[in-house]
Design a protein around this motif. Structure first.
Motif, short mmCIF file in Angstrom:
data_model
loop_
_atom_site.label_atom_id
_atom_site.label_comp_id
_atom_site.label_asym_id
_atom_site.label_seq_id
_atom_site.Cartn_x
_atom_site.Cartn_y
_atom_site.Cartn_z
N ALA A 205 0.70 -1.16 0.06
CA ALA A 205 -0.03 -0.11 -0.05
C ALA A 205 0.89 1.23 -0.05
O ALA A 205 1.92 1.18 0.62
CB ALA A 205 -0.93 0.04 1.05
N GLU A 206 0.53 2.30 -0.57
CA GLU A 206 0.99 3.48 -0.67
C GLU A 206 -0.22 4.58 0.18
O GLU A 206 -1.47 4.19 -0.45
CB GLU A 206 1.34 4.05 -1.94
CG GLU A 206 2.40 3.36 -2.63
CD GLU A 206 3.79 3.51 -2.03
OE1 GLU A 206 3.75 4.89 -0.99
OE2 GLU A 206 4.81 2.80 -2.10
N ILE A 207 -0.01 5.26 0.95
CA ILE A 207 -0.87 6.22 1.84
C ILE A 207 -0.56 7.71 1.61
O ILE A 207 0.61 7.88 2.05
CB ILE A 207 -1.18 5.52 3.03
CG1 ILE A 207 -1.75 4.25 2.84
CG2 ILE A 207 -2.09 6.57 3.87
CD1 ILE A 207 -2.00 3.44 4.19
N SER A 218 -5.70 5.98 -0.34
CA SER A 218 -4.75 4.92 -0.09
C SER A 218 -4.90 4.13 -1.32
O SER A 218 -5.92 3.82 -2.12
CB SER A 218 -5.39 3.84 1.01
OG SER A 218 -5.47 4.68 1.90
N ALA A 219 -4.13 3.39 -1.75
CA ALA A 219 -3.75 2.71 -3.05
C ALA A 219 -3.03 1.31 -2.65
O ALA A 219 -2.14 1.32 -2.06
CB ALA A 219 -2.86 3.20 -4.26
N TRP A 316 -2.06 -0.39 6.36
CA TRP A 316 -1.59 0.63 7.23
C TRP A 316 -0.13 0.40 7.50
O TRP A 316 0.90 1.05 7.35
CB TRP A 316 -2.22 0.83 8.51
CG TRP A 316 -3.51 1.51 8.78
CD1 TRP A 316 -3.92 2.30 7.64
CD2 TRP A 316 -4.53 1.15 9.52
NE1 TRP A 316 -5.23 2.79 7.94
CE2 TRP A 316 -5.68 2.16 9.00
CE3 TRP A 316 -4.65 0.33 10.51
CZ2 TRP A 316 -6.85 2.17 9.49
CZ3 TRP A 316 -5.96 0.42 11.33
CH2 TRP A 316 -7.03 1.44 10.96
N LYS A 317 0.20 -1.00 7.72
CA LYS A 317 1.68 -1.31 8.10
C LYS A 317 2.50 -1.31 6.91
O LYS A 317 3.69 -0.78 6.97
CB LYS A 317 1.71 -3.00 8.60
CG LYS A 317 3.32 -3.07 8.94
CD LYS A 317 3.03 -4.70 9.76
CE LYS A 317 4.40 -5.07 10.06
NZ LYS A 317 4.49 -6.30 10.71
N SER A 318 1.84 -1.59 5.78
CA SER A 318 2.65 -1.34 4.35
C SER A 318 2.86 0.10 4.13
O SER A 318 4.11 0.29 3.80
CB SER A 318 2.11 -2.24 3.25
OG SER A 318 2.80 -1.93 2.00
N GLY A 319 1.87 0.92 4.30
CA GLY A 319 2.06 2.23 3.98
C GLY A 319 3.04 2.88 4.66
O GLY A 319 3.84 3.84 4.47
N GLU A 320 3.28 2.37 6.15
CA GLU A 320 4.00 3.16 7.09
C GLU A 320 5.56 2.45 6.78
O GLU A 320 6.55 3.29 6.92
CB GLU A 320 3.93 2.57 8.37
CG GLU A 320 4.65 3.07 9.56
CD GLU A 320 4.18 2.69 11.00
OE1 GLU A 320 5.08 2.83 11.98
OE2 GLU A 320 3.09 2.16 11.06
N THR A 321 5.89 1.35 6.45
CA THR A 321 7.16 0.65 6.12
C THR A 321 7.61 0.85 4.78
O THR A 321 8.84 0.44 4.64
CB THR A 321 7.15 -0.79 6.75
OG1 THR A 321 6.13 -1.29 5.84
CG2 THR A 321 6.39 -0.96 8.17
N PRO A 324 5.96 -4.81 1.37
CA PRO A 324 4.49 -5.81 1.50
C PRO A 324 4.52 -6.39 2.84
O PRO A 324 5.44 -6.48 3.47
CB PRO A 324 4.92 -6.61 0.20
CG PRO A 324 5.85 -6.11 -0.60
CD PRO A 324 6.91 -5.30 0.43
N VAL A 325 3.28 -6.68 2.91
CA VAL A 325 3.10 -7.31 4.27
C VAL A 325 2.15 -8.58 4.14
O VAL A 325 1.33 -8.84 3.27
CB VAL A 325 2.03 -6.29 5.28
CG1 VAL A 325 1.55 -7.16 6.50
CG2 VAL A 325 2.66 -5.28 5.58
N LEU A 326 2.90 -9.66 4.47
CA LEU A 326 2.13 -11.14 4.30
C LEU A 326 1.26 -11.23 5.45
O LEU A 326 1.57 -11.22 6.46
CB LEU A 326 3.49 -12.12 4.24
CG LEU A 326 4.33 -11.95 3.17
CD1 LEU A 326 5.35 -13.09 3.32
CD2 LEU A 326 3.66 -12.24 1.81
N LEU A 327 0.16 -12.10 5.04
CA LEU A 327 -0.83 -12.40 6.18
C LEU A 327 -0.84 -13.75 6.44
O LEU A 327 -0.53 -14.52 5.42
CB LEU A 327 -2.17 -11.66 5.55
CG LEU A 327 -2.49 -10.22 5.61
CD1 LEU A 327 -2.03 -9.73 4.68
CD2 LEU A 327 -4.04 -10.10 5.87
#
Length: 327
Positions: A205-207, A218-219, A316-321, A324-327
């Motif tokens: 994500a990009e925020i 948010s994208a 949110w986590k991806s936008g902050e870091t 990519p975030v794995l679930l």
């Protein structure tokens, strides 16, 4: 249980007016208590709805839960207090219908679901799209296999949210826990996950916050466990409301434009249109009352709240870091 559901309303601000209007049309619903920390909001609600003129009022939800004779509660308070109010209500032996988002963290979602199981009561979320014919039709065709496997989802939601909520609690992170992605965007994320039945595997994500405390634009790029891909854009700095959802499957493709569904079936050249109709209850409030009475299932149960916050929190986590975030 008698053929009437006694409801206590927690939070009497703007959105509760919509709920009350719908509940007053459900003969089995009895609004029996009101609570809000701001007495002026209670008085405004009573003036707008004369049938509530003599409804008992309380200065806090704990007092209402202790004193009022209720079967269920409807929660429409700021996001950061949803979890505690849901848990308190379940521990008081009551069914719960809450406004979205159900909670603001994955941890709180699991807490709610654990208490729900212990209490043996229902928890529903006011995701009204679950009652709408166009989305129920898509879900049925995907679930039944007629549409084939979901391969791609593209969604855009635009709203003049940043200007419309300026100065309100919705832009205070400590209270709202997030911005447009956690507000109207919650409806979009929920309905994509609900109709497709897909589970996210990876989220990027990009925020953009425009110097606000919370997310505005948010994208999201999402990869699902079956290999399907999705692009989801939630734009809170848009001059008007607009929403497009496209779900492309191996046999059918669905296009929802401003609530109007058009779908194209495999092997056919023509494009068919389906007018919006409702299946069963016409809204989340009626569905909840019917579910408490054992007539219907809750169409937006707590698992939908968990799935929505899982994807939202990953974004949110991806936008902050920036990763990519794995679930």
């Amino acid at each position: 249980m008698a053929e009437q559901v006694k409801l206590g309303l927690i939070g009497t601000g703007g959105i509760m007016h919509s709920h009350v209007g719908q509940l007053l049309e459900v003969r089995e619903a009895a609004i029996s208590a009101l609570t809000d920390p701001d007495p002026s909001r209670i008085e405004r609600l009573k003036r707008h709805f004369p049938p509530l003129a003599d409804c008992p009022t309380y200065d806090g939800h704990a007092r209402m839960l202790a004193d009022a004779e209720l079967d269920a509660v409807l929660i429409a308070s700021p996001h950061n207090v949803h979890c505690q109010q849901i848990v308190d209500s379940l521990r008081a032996g009551l069914h719960v219908l809450t406004e979205k988002p159900m909670v603001c963290s994955i941890e709180d979602a699991h807490k709610v679901m654990e208490e729900e199981k212990k209490a043996g009561k229902l928890v529903g979320i006011s995701y009204q799209r679950h009652t709408q014919g166009e989305f129920r039709f898509i879900r049925k065709q995907i679930e039944g296999g007629a549409a084939g496997e979901v391969q791609f989802v593209s969604a855009f939601q635009g709203q003049n949210w940043m200007k419309g909520t300026a100065g309100s609690w919705r832009q205070v992170h400590e209270i709202s826990c997030g911005g447009q992605l956690n507000d109207s965007g919650s409806h979009l994320i929920d309905i994509i996950l609900w109709v497709t039945g897909l589970a996210p595997r990876k989220v990027s994500a990009e925020i953009e916050s425009f110097d606000c405390e919370v997310d505005i634009n948010s994208a999201l790029a999402v990869e699902f466990t079956n290999g399907a891909l999705a692009t989801i854009a939630v734009v809170g700095n848009c001059p008007m409301w607009w929403e497009d959802i496209t779900i492309s499957c191996s046999e059918w493709t669905f296009f929802v434009r401003q609530g109007q569904l058009t779908y194209c079936t495999g092997g056919r050249a023509e494009v068919l249109s389906l007018q919006s109709t409702h299946y069963g209850s016409r809204n989340a409030d009626q569905n909840f009352v019917n579910a408490v009475l054992g007539r219907e299932e809750v169409l937006a149960p707590s698992i939908c709240g968990l799935r929505t916050i899982e994807l939202t929190e990953a974004a949110w986590k991806s936008g902050e870091t920036g990763k990519p975030v794995l679930l």
